[in-house]
Structure formats: structure tokens, C-alpha cells
Write a protein that holds these residues in place. Structure first.
Motif, PDB file in Angstrom:
ATOM      1  N   SER A   5     -38.994  -1.940   2.760  1.00  0.00           N
ATOM      2  CA  SER A   5     -38.371  -2.425   1.537  1.00  0.00           C
ATOM      3  C   SER A   5     -36.856  -2.502   1.709  1.00  0.00           C
ATOM      4  O   SER A   5     -36.226  -1.649   2.329  1.00  0.00           O
ATOM      5  N   ILE A   6     -36.273  -3.552   1.166  1.00  0.00           N
ATOM      6  CA  ILE A   6     -34.819  -3.720   1.218  1.00  0.00           C
ATOM      7  C   ILE A   6     -34.250  -3.613  -0.190  1.00  0.00           C
ATOM      8  O   ILE A   6     -34.973  -3.661  -1.190  1.00  0.00           O
ATOM      9  N   ARG A   7     -32.929  -3.458  -0.262  1.00  0.00           N
ATOM     10  CA  ARG A   7     -32.251  -3.457  -1.558  1.00  0.00           C
ATOM     11  C   ARG A   7     -30.999  -4.293  -1.421  1.00  0.00           C
ATOM     12  O   ARG A   7     -30.217  -4.117  -0.480  1.00  0.00           O
ATOM     13  N   GLU A   8     -30.800  -5.201  -2.350  1.00  0.00           N
ATOM     14  CA  GLU A   8     -29.638  -6.076  -2.335  1.00  0.00           C
ATOM     15  C   GLU A   8     -29.068  -6.208  -3.727  1.00  0.00           C
ATOM     16  O   GLU A   8     -29.753  -5.977  -4.724  1.00  0.00           O
ATOM     17  N   GLU A   9     -27.816  -6.617  -3.778  1.00  0.00           N
ATOM     18  CA  GLU A   9     -27.138  -6.868  -5.043  1.00  0.00           C
ATOM     19  C   GLU A   9     -26.554  -8.273  -5.020  1.00  0.00           C
ATOM     20  O   GLU A   9     -26.136  -8.763  -3.972  1.00  0.00           O
ATOM     21  N   ARG A  10     -26.519  -8.901  -6.167  1.00  0.00           N
ATOM     22  CA  ARG A  10     -25.934 -10.225  -6.293  1.00  0.00           C
ATOM     23  C   ARG A  10     -25.074 -10.275  -7.544  1.00  0.00           C
ATOM     24  O   ARG A  10     -25.453  -9.747  -8.589  1.00  0.00           O
ATOM     25  N   VAL A  11     -23.908 -10.903  -7.421  1.00  0.00           N
ATOM     26  CA  VAL A  11     -23.014 -11.120  -8.551  1.00  0.00           C
ATOM     27  C   VAL A  11     -22.771 -12.614  -8.671  1.00  0.00           C
ATOM     28  O   VAL A  11     -22.464 -13.288  -7.675  1.00  0.00           O
ATOM     29  N   ASP A  12     -22.911 -13.136  -9.876  1.00  0.00           N
ATOM     30  CA  ASP A  12     -22.744 -14.567 -10.109  1.00  0.00           C
ATOM     31  C   ASP A  12     -21.900 -14.763 -11.357  1.00  0.00           C
ATOM     32  O   ASP A  12     -22.164 -14.149 -12.399  1.00  0.00           O
ATOM     33  N   ILE A  13     -20.887 -15.604 -11.250  1.00  0.00           N
ATOM     34  CA  ILE A  13     -20.056 -15.918 -12.406  1.00  0.00           C
ATOM     35  C   ILE A  13     -19.989 -17.429 -12.563  1.00  0.00           C
ATOM     36  O   ILE A  13     -19.785 -18.159 -11.590  1.00  0.00           O
ATOM     37  N   GLN A  14     -20.234 -17.909 -13.779  1.00  0.00           N
ATOM     38  CA  GLN A  14     -20.235 -19.334 -14.082  1.00  0.00           C
ATOM     39  C   GLN A  14     -19.376 -19.573 -15.318  1.00  0.00           C
ATOM     40  O   GLN A  14     -19.488 -18.846 -16.311  1.00  0.00           O
ATOM     41  N   GLY A  15     -18.519 -20.586 -15.246  1.00  0.00           N
ATOM     42  CA  GLY A  15     -17.658 -20.898 -16.367  1.00  0.00           C
ATOM     43  C   GLY A  15     -17.722 -22.370 -16.735  1.00  0.00           C
ATOM     44  O   GLY A  15     -18.021 -23.222 -15.892  1.00  0.00           O
ATOM     45  N   LYS A  16     -17.452 -22.676 -18.000  1.00  0.00           N
ATOM     46  CA  LYS A  16     -17.441 -24.056 -18.471  1.00  0.00           C
ATOM     47  C   LYS A  16     -16.364 -24.220 -19.532  1.00  0.00           C
ATOM     48  O   LYS A  16     -16.234 -23.397 -20.441  1.00  0.00           O
ATOM     49  N   TRP A  17     -15.593 -25.292 -19.399  1.00  0.00           N
ATOM     50  CA  TRP A  17     -14.586 -25.658 -20.384  1.00  0.00           C
ATOM     51  C   TRP A  17     -14.949 -27.016 -20.959  1.00  0.00           C
ATOM     52  O   TRP A  17     -15.178 -27.967 -20.212  1.00  0.00           O
ATOM     53  N   SER A  18     -15.024 -27.112 -22.287  1.00  0.00           N
ATOM     54  CA  SER A  18     -15.430 -28.355 -22.940  1.00  0.00           C
ATOM     55  C   SER A  18     -14.370 -28.782 -23.947  1.00  0.00           C
ATOM     56  O   SER A  18     -13.793 -27.946 -24.655  1.00  0.00           O
ATOM     57  N   LYS A  19     -14.152 -30.105 -24.006  1.00  0.00           N
ATOM     58  CA  LYS A  19     -13.181 -30.630 -24.962  1.00  0.00           C
ATOM     59  C   LYS A  19     -13.525 -32.066 -25.313  1.00  0.00           C
ATOM     60  O   LYS A  19     -13.833 -32.868 -24.428  1.00  0.00           O
ATOM     61  N   PRO A  20     -13.478 -32.421 -26.617  1.00  0.00           N
ATOM     62  CA  PRO A  20     -13.677 -33.824 -26.992  1.00  0.00           C
ATOM     63  C   PRO A  20     -12.431 -34.638 -26.671  1.00  0.00           C
ATOM     64  O   PRO A  20     -11.309 -34.246 -27.011  1.00  0.00           O
ATOM     65  N   SER A  42     -10.853 -27.110 -27.937  1.00  0.00           N
ATOM     66  CA  SER A  42     -11.850 -27.003 -26.875  1.00  0.00           C
ATOM     67  C   SER A  42     -12.626 -25.698 -27.013  1.00  0.00           C
ATOM     68  O   SER A  42     -12.406 -24.909 -27.934  1.00  0.00           O
ATOM     69  N   SER A  43     -13.546 -25.465 -26.077  1.00  0.00           N
ATOM     70  CA  SER A  43     -14.302 -24.215 -26.055  1.00  0.00           C
ATOM     71  C   SER A  43     -14.500 -23.778 -24.616  1.00  0.00           C
ATOM     72  O   SER A  43     -14.503 -24.589 -23.686  1.00  0.00           O
ATOM     73  N   VAL A  44     -14.669 -22.465 -24.448  1.00  0.00           N
ATOM     74  CA  VAL A  44     -14.850 -21.870 -23.125  1.00  0.00           C
ATOM     75  C   VAL A  44     -16.137 -21.071 -23.109  1.00  0.00           C
ATOM     76  O   VAL A  44     -16.432 -20.327 -24.053  1.00  0.00           O
ATOM     77  N   ASN A  45     -16.903 -21.254 -22.045  1.00  0.00           N
ATOM     78  CA  ASN A  45     -18.184 -20.577 -21.836  1.00  0.00           C
ATOM     79  C   ASN A  45     -18.069 -19.745 -20.562  1.00  0.00           C
ATOM     80  O   ASN A  45     -17.649 -20.265 -19.534  1.00  0.00           O
ATOM     81  N   LEU A  46     -18.438 -18.469 -20.593  1.00  0.00           N
ATOM     82  CA  LEU A  46     -18.377 -17.641 -19.390  1.00  0.00           C
ATOM     83  C   LEU A  46     -19.630 -16.791 -19.293  1.00  0.00           C
ATOM     84  O   LEU A  46     -19.971 -16.067 -20.226  1.00  0.00           O
ATOM     85  N   ASP A  47     -20.327 -16.890 -18.145  1.00  0.00           N
ATOM     86  CA  ASP A  47     -21.523 -16.093 -17.878  1.00  0.00           C
ATOM     87  C   ASP A  47     -21.287 -15.238 -16.643  1.00  0.00           C
ATOM     88  O   ASP A  47     -20.851 -15.742 -15.600  1.00  0.00           O
ATOM     89  N   LEU A  48     -21.594 -13.947 -16.735  1.00  0.00           N
ATOM     90  CA  LEU A  48     -21.514 -13.033 -15.607  1.00  0.00           C
ATOM     91  C   LEU A  48     -22.873 -12.384 -15.409  1.00  0.00           C
ATOM     92  O   LEU A  48     -23.413 -11.762 -16.333  1.00  0.00           O
ATOM     93  N   THR A  49     -23.446 -12.551 -14.215  1.00  0.00           N
ATOM     94  CA  THR A  49     -24.758 -11.994 -13.911  1.00  0.00           C
ATOM     95  C   THR A  49     -24.651 -10.978 -12.784  1.00  0.00           C
ATOM     96  O   THR A  49     -24.008 -11.239 -11.759  1.00  0.00           O
ATOM     97  N   TYR A  50     -25.271  -9.821 -12.995  1.00  0.00           N
ATOM     98  CA  TYR A  50     -25.390  -8.803 -11.951  1.00  0.00           C
ATOM     99  C   TYR A  50     -26.870  -8.572 -11.724  1.00  0.00           C
ATOM    100  O   TYR A  50     -27.621  -8.308 -12.665  1.00  0.00           O
ATOM    101  N   GLU A  51     -27.289  -8.655 -10.471  1.00  0.00           N
ATOM    102  CA  GLU A  51     -28.719  -8.620 -10.145  1.00  0.00           C
ATOM    103  C   GLU A  51     -28.967  -7.679  -8.974  1.00  0.00           C
ATOM    104  O   GLU A  51     -28.208  -7.672  -8.001  1.00  0.00           O
TER     105      GLU A  51
END
Length: 394
Positions: free
Chosen positions: A109-124, A74-83
Motif C-alpha cells: 500500500s502507498i500513501r500520497e497527497e495532492r494539492v489543487d488550486i483553481q481560480g476564476k475571474w469573471s466580468k461582463p 466582477s466576481s472571483v471564484n477560488l477552489d482549494l482541494t487537499y486529497e
């Protein structure tokens, strides 16, 4: 005061495209990547603001870290976003001295932070590639959890690929200063849920041409209004909270062409998408990109994109009197408009490394719309975006 609901549709589309670092098959090794994105909205002109002065808008910086790794079969995909986000956003629209709508901005004016994490596991699994996805996103006033399952299957000759999947998202809102003395009518908390079901097929026409088609259905329920926006009622000489239906059903149809032009050592990509929903909004998106190889390591990609949408049935720049159904929204994202954007991207392969940079300019304007628009929303956005990307396969 910049919940995820307060982002422009343009930014969402941009993020989805710009953040898509190319992946490699798990068998080729471990891939790591990084992307930096600077998104900046142009100041809104004083001719379109209630103050008569130019007003600043959003500036958003994003950092995406990606890893793709093999794991047995299988394979693993991991994305981490900081905004990080700062600036002001359109608040509500009022009639100007000449009756034309003018924009009131959110103020300081405002200031904000966002954290996003996305994962995917794939297997035939036998002849089917199965993928499981999960994600979590959080910012000061917004939290979302999502998940889904995907599949992909090829025929024996590998000329036809079927794909599909289902996704679910559960979102919770906790608006800044909700129910406070300053904003007593702003909600204190809310939630919404959404389902998406999609399917598609890709057909290999010949060695140089592939066509794809897709169909998706989305169902959203819960609080779909924007807690940070208001609408002006002229007969009241006052504002009311942004109020939208608590359900939205939409269908989208897509088509893609991928054609290699051997004589030019290039490839043409053409994409079209049609969207229709029960808010009576329809949209068309057409994009064309030319991937030009220069030598063995350079690729230059110019892209042009056109977009047009109709308005939601309850939208008005401002209202002469309250609607009988109680709905009210002057959000420019629900208004009729068209948009054009142009992008140029340059990438270079250096051994196992790939380094790339891109710049994009986007303008929303009534003159780009498919159908005539009598009155443009004064909050329509223009932006520029810069992306820097690096990727390495080990």
C-alpha cells in the motif's frame, strides 16, 4: 506510485461532479463552502487476482474549500482541494491457469497527497460575460498548470445563451523510483500538453423547460502512457512497459434537458454525452436525476447513471506476441466495459446555510456494456463514495 495518470476514470468523473458546490451570483454576496469526500474502491476478488487472494484497492479522502466573492463589477471564484490517497492499484494482467486473465496488483500500500488550486475571474464586458481561469495541481510525482478563457452571451429576450471557451494544460511527470534498480525501465521524467476547445447553447423552451447542447474538441500530445503499468507478452513470458500513442484527438457531443414538474414541486435533469477519439474509443453516458423539494427547505435527489465504452485499438488483457507498432496496454480504463451507478443526495437550507450529504455506489461490469464483451478486464472497479457539504452566503 499513484500519479494522477493512475486514477480511475470513475474517480475523475466523480470528483468533477461531487466537488461542484453550487455557486451564487456575485451580487448576492460572498459564498463560502466546504466539501468532504470519502471514495473507497471495493477489494478485488481472489477469483480475479493472480495470487488467488482478495486484494485491497484505493481509499481516497478529499477536502474542498471554496470562496466566491464579488469584486466591483466582477466576481472571483477560488477552489482549494487537499486529497490523500492510499492503497494498491492494478499493475498488469497475466493468463491464469485456465487461460482467463487475472490481475496482478501493485503490491504494498502507498500513501500520497495532492494539492489543487483553481481560480476564476469573471466580468461582463458589454453584453458578454468573460471568464479567465487558472490552476495548479501538485503531488509527489506529478505537477500540472492549466488556464483558459470562457465567454457567455445572451440574446435580448434572454431565451438563448451561447457559451464557449478554450483551455490549456501543461503536465509534468516525475515517477517514483524511475530508472531505479528495482524499476530500471521506468521513465525518470516526462511531460504532456493538452488543448480543449468547446462551445454550446442553451434554449429556454418555456417557463419550465430548458434544453442545452455542446460540442468539444480535445488535443493531447506528449507522454500519454502510464509509467506505473505493465503489459504481459505471452511469447516472452515477461512484461513490457505500458506504451500508448503520443497523441490523442477526441470529440464529445452533449445534450441536456432541464424540466420543472410543477405538480410535483420537482425538477427532472437528463444528460447525455457521446465521445469519440482516434484511439478508436467511443463512449456513451446517460444520466437522469430527480430533484424533489420537500417543504420549503429540504431537497432529495436520486440519480442514476449509465456508461459504456469500446476499447482502444491497441488494448489487450495480455498479448500473445508483441504488436508491430510497439503499443501495449492492459489498463482496464482502456478496455471495453459498461458501468451503472446510483446516488442519493439530501440537502437542507437553514437560513443562509445549506447542508447536504450524498452517497453513491458504482460498478463497472461487462454486462452493462452497449455491445457484447467477450472477455472482461479483471481490474474493473467498484466503489462507494460519501460526500458531506456545507455552504453559507454572507
Amino acid at each position: 506510485m499513484a500519479a494522477a495518470t493512475n486514477k480511475s476514470l470513475a474517480l475523475i468523473a466523480l470528483t468533477q461532479a461531487a466537488m461542484a458546490l453550487p455557486s451564487v451570483a456575485a451580487a448576492e454576496g460572498v459564498e463560502v463552502g466546504y466539501l468532504f469526500s470519502e471514495y473507497r474502491e471495493q477489494d478485488i476478488s481472489g477469483s480475479r487476482t493472480a495470487t488467488g487472494r482478495d486484494e485491497s484497492r484505493y481509499d481516497i479522502q478529499s477536502h474542498l474549500f471554496r470562496i466566491v466573492a464579488p469584486l466591483d463589477a466582477s466576481s472571483v471564484n477560488l477552489d482549494l482541494t487537499y486529497e490523500t490517497m492510499s492503497g494498491a492499484s492494478p499493475w498488469y494482467v497475466t493468463p491464469g491457469t485456465d487461460g482467463k486473465p487475472v490481475q496482478v496488483m501493485s503490491g504494498a500500500s502507498i500513501r500520497e497527497e495532492r494539492v489543487d488550486i483553481q481560480g476564476k475571474w469573471s466580468k461582463p464586458v458589454k453584453d458578454v460575460l468573460i471568464g479567465l481561469t487558472a490552476g495548479y495541481s501538485t503531488e509527489d510525482d506529478y505537477e500540472a498548470v492549466n488556464g483558459g478563457i470562457e465567454f457567455e452571451i445572451e440574446n435580448e429576450s434572454k431565451t438563448l445563451t451561447w457559451s464557449g471557451g478554450v483551455g490549456y494544460s501543461d503536465d509534468k511527470l516525475d515517477p517514483t523510483e524511475g530508472g531505479s534498480t528495482r524499476f530500471p525501465t521506468r521513465i525518470t521524467e516526462a511531460d504532456r500538453q493538452s488543448w480543449t476547445l468547446y462551445g454550446g447553447a442553451a434554449l429556454v423552451i418555456d417557463a419550465n423547460t430548458v434544453v442545452q447542447g455542446s460540442l468539444s474538441y480535445s488535443d493531447a500530445d506528449g507522454y500519454l502512457s502510464d509509467p506505473y503499468k505493465l503489459a504481459w507478452i505471452q511469447s516472452f513470458s515477461n512484461v513490457v512497459n505500458d506504451s500508448r500513442p503520443d497523441g490523442r484527438r477526441s470529440v464529445a457531443v452533449g445534450a441536456r434537458l432541464r424540466h420543472k414538474v410543477e405538480a410535483a414541486n420537482a425538477a427532472l435533469h437528463v444528460d447525455y454525452r457521446f465521445h469519440d477519439d482516434d484511439w478508436e474509443m467511443q463512449s456513451h453516458t446517460l444520466e437522469a436525476a430527480w430533484y424533489q423539494r420537500l417543504g420549503d427547505s429540504w431537497t432529495v435527489t436520486p440519480t442514476i447513471r449509465w456508461y459504456s465504452q469500446s476499447q482502444a485499438f491497441f488494448y489487450e488483457p495480455y498479448y500473445a506476441a508483441p504488436r508491430a507498432d510497439g503499443f501495449a496496454s492492459s489498463d482496464y480504463r482502456l478496455s471495453p466495459f459498461g458501468a451503472l451507478s446510483g446516488r442519493i443526495d439530501v440537502s437542507k437550507a437553514i437560513g443562509a446555510w445549506n447542508i447536504a450529504a450524498g452517497v453513491e455506489y458504482y460498478e463497472a461490469n461487462k454486462r452493462f456494456a452497449l455491445k457484447s464483451v467477450d472477455t472482461a478486464n479483471p481490474g474493473l472497479v467498484e466503489y462507494t463514495s460519501l460526500q458531506l457539504r456545507v455552504r453559507r452566503v454572507f
